[in-house]
Design an enzyme around this catalytic site. Sequence first.
Site, PDB file in Angstrom:
ATOM      1  N   ASP A 146     109.916  30.126  10.102  1.00 42.39           N
ATOM      2  CA  ASP A 146     110.487  29.570  11.332  1.00 42.39           C
ATOM      3  C   ASP A 146     109.446  28.820  12.151  1.00 42.39           C
ATOM      4  OD1 ASP A 146     109.375  32.189  11.651  1.00 42.39           O
ATOM      5  OD2 ASP A 146     110.219  32.298  13.660  1.00 42.39           O
ATOM      6  N   GLU A 153     110.262  35.141  12.376  1.00 43.18           N
ATOM      7  CA  GLU A 153     109.128  35.995  12.741  1.00 43.18           C
ATOM      8  C   GLU A 153     108.749  35.789  14.202  1.00 43.18           C
ATOM      9  OE1 GLU A 153     105.205  37.313  13.668  1.00 43.18           O
ATOM     10  OE2 GLU A 153     105.708  35.187  13.516  1.00 43.18           O
ATOM     11  N   GLU A 154     108.939  34.579  14.715  1.00 40.99           N
ATOM     12  CA  GLU A 154     108.486  34.255  16.060  1.00 40.99           C
ATOM     13  C   GLU A 154     109.381  34.817  17.156  1.00 40.99           C
ATOM     14  OE1 GLU A 154     105.720  33.104  16.714  1.00 40.99           O
ATOM     15  OE2 GLU A 154     105.034  31.717  15.173  1.00 40.99           O
ATOM     16  N   HIS A 198     100.289  28.071  18.425  1.00 37.28           N
ATOM     17  CA  HIS A 198     101.322  27.933  19.469  1.00 37.28           C
ATOM     18  C   HIS A 198     100.951  26.846  20.475  1.00 37.28           C
ATOM     19  CE1 HIS A 198     103.488  32.029  18.765  1.00 37.28           C
ATOM     20  NE2 HIS A 198     102.871  31.637  17.662  1.00 37.28           N
TER      21      HIS A 198
END
Length: 392
Positions: free
Chosen positions: A80, A138-139, A364
């Site tokens: 993702d 996962e995020e 990020h």
Amino acid sequence: MNQKLEDLWEKHYERVYEIRHQIHMHPEVGFEEYETSKLIASELEKLGIEVTKNVAKTGVVGLIKGGHPGKTVALRADMDALRVNEESNCEFKSKVPGVMHACGHDGHTASLLGVAMMLNEIKDELHGNVKLVFQPAEEVEGGALPMINDGVLENPKVDAIFGGHLWGSVEAGKVTVKHGAMMASPDIFTVKIIGKGGHGGVPHATVDPVPMMAQVINAFQTIVSRKNDPTNPLVISCCNVHSGECHNAIPTEAIIQGTVRTLNEETRTWAEKTMEQFVKGIVEPQGASYEFEFIRQFPPLINDKEATDVLEAAAKKIVGDENVYELPTPSMGGEDFAFFAERVPASFAFVGMAEDINNPILHHNAKFAWEDKHMKNLSLSLAQAAIDYLNK
């Protein structure tokens, strides 16, 4: 270096790079990885690998059956993207406004497809099976547990699982492993303080939640510095603080939201209990009430010793003994691979991609960018770990 794997990588790496670029240009957020899943399934089917689709909504699982009976090892990649607007200058920049692969999951997915390409060619030599787990989300809330609930660790039963993360603060060419606790539980807390609002010029007629909010924030830091053993890692960060709408009205409510990071279940439970005790002790004597919520996200990631020994030895075969080292301290970031590690022997590694260790690549971040070549060490290390685990 395992020469056979090296030769297989040379044969397939251009396609791995193409896949990474395609995924990067078309990023999808958690549980919405529809096109990414289609691409993964298509690539696996081209190889003649057995494919299971729609696991935990968008997850994909491939199964390589070895030529000899044996155990089953799983290899996991997350797929993702993040809701970040890309500002990098890479040639294959995201074409989706407001969404980008800002953490390397495009590389994880492509690398695991590279593993599929390589291991599929030598499957007759394998003593057992390899499950290729392409995990969504996962995020966000995490796709690992939903995949487990959908049976990803069964049929055939998984005996061990390995994973890795391309890591911007580890030097390129290096691989770091960690025996035991490697990453923290990234839990979420919300404190709502409920007082009585009123005129800012008449504070004595109100129950002002704002000073109490400040007291709670400060008190949480004394939990870390004065109540917790300083040799036992604990992070309490107040990240979202809000109260009031104008300059001259004392608000009725104040809200604090943040994250708690711990490396074991005992500290996790203790922190939750102690935080609420502190809130209660501050708020109620001043005439206010409160609501306290503690949401457990992922558990701490605890690597199994024997599995980590396998992954460490495998990585040394790929990058050399001198380039594999034990992570000196755990990361207080979270990783839902931890759910797999709770259920079967597991190990997770960081694969370096920082060209200048003094200027790490920031995950990020809107300018997050890294070179394709770093996928080689991730892909080959996971492939070697699978081979070694099955054939030992």
